[in-house]
Design a protein around this motif. Sequence first.
Motif, PDB file in Angstrom:
ATOM      1  N   THR A  63       0.820  -1.212   0.000  1.00 35.99           N
ATOM      2  CA  THR A  63       0.000   0.000   0.000  1.00 35.99           C
ATOM      3  C   THR A  63       0.846   1.251   0.000  1.00 35.99           C
ATOM      4  OG1 THR A  63      -0.145  -0.064   2.396  1.00 35.99           O
ATOM      5  CG2 THR A  63      -1.911  -1.146   1.169  1.00 35.99           C
ATOM      6  N   GLY A  64       2.041   1.183   0.537  1.00 39.47           N
ATOM      7  CA  GLY A  64       2.893   2.366   0.610  1.00 39.47           C
ATOM      8  C   GLY A  64       2.382   3.372   1.624  1.00 39.47           C
ATOM      9  N   LEU A  65       3.009   4.500   1.639  1.00 32.31           N
ATOM     10  CA  LEU A  65       2.602   5.563   2.540  1.00 32.31           C
ATOM     11  C   LEU A  65       1.697   6.538   1.805  1.00 32.31           C
ATOM     12  CD1 LEU A  65       6.032   6.329   4.249  1.00 32.31           C
ATOM     13  CD2 LEU A  65       4.112   5.061   5.209  1.00 32.31           C
ATOM     14  N   PRO A  66       0.662   7.027   2.475  1.00 36.78           N
ATOM     15  CA  PRO A  66      -0.207   8.011   1.801  1.00 36.78           C
ATOM     16  C   PRO A  66       0.543   9.318   1.575  1.00 36.78           C
ATOM     17  CG  PRO A  66      -0.853   7.718   4.085  1.00 36.78           C
ATOM     18  CD  PRO A  66       0.217   6.719   3.817  1.00 36.78           C
ATOM     19  N   VAL A  67       0.383   9.850   0.378  1.00 41.18           N
ATOM     20  CA  VAL A  67       1.046  11.086   0.020  1.00 41.18           C
ATOM     21  C   VAL A  67       0.007  12.201   0.052  1.00 41.18           C
ATOM     22  CG1 VAL A  67       2.334  12.303  -1.768  1.00 41.18           C
ATOM     23  CG2 VAL A  67       2.679   9.855  -1.425  1.00 41.18           C
ATOM     24  N   SER A  68       0.280  13.225   0.846  1.00 43.20           N
ATOM     25  CA  SER A  68      -0.641  14.371   0.888  1.00 43.20           C
ATOM     26  C   SER A  68       0.103  15.617   0.432  1.00 43.20           C
ATOM     27  CB  SER A  68      -1.192  14.556   2.300  1.00 43.20           C
ATOM     28  OG  SER A  68      -0.147  14.785   3.187  1.00 43.20           O
TER      29      SER A  68
END
Length: 69
Positions: A63-68
């Motif tokens: 899933t990886g890290l959410p990018v904001s």
Amino acid sequence: MKIIVIVAFIGILGALFSAGVLMLRRQKGKASMARALALRVGLSVALFLIILFSAYMGWIKPTGLPVSH
């Protein structure tokens, strides 16, 4: 898949605990402690390969890290 990872992790911790106990007792010699540590390394490598294979087969998805922004 979660059950396999949990069982492997418990096995890794069990081998580590066993090696620690054997190191503190010093009754059976260093061969038993080395065998327990080798088992721990083998289980760790096997778990890593299972996770890589599962990702390759698509059974698990990174899933990886959410990018904001």
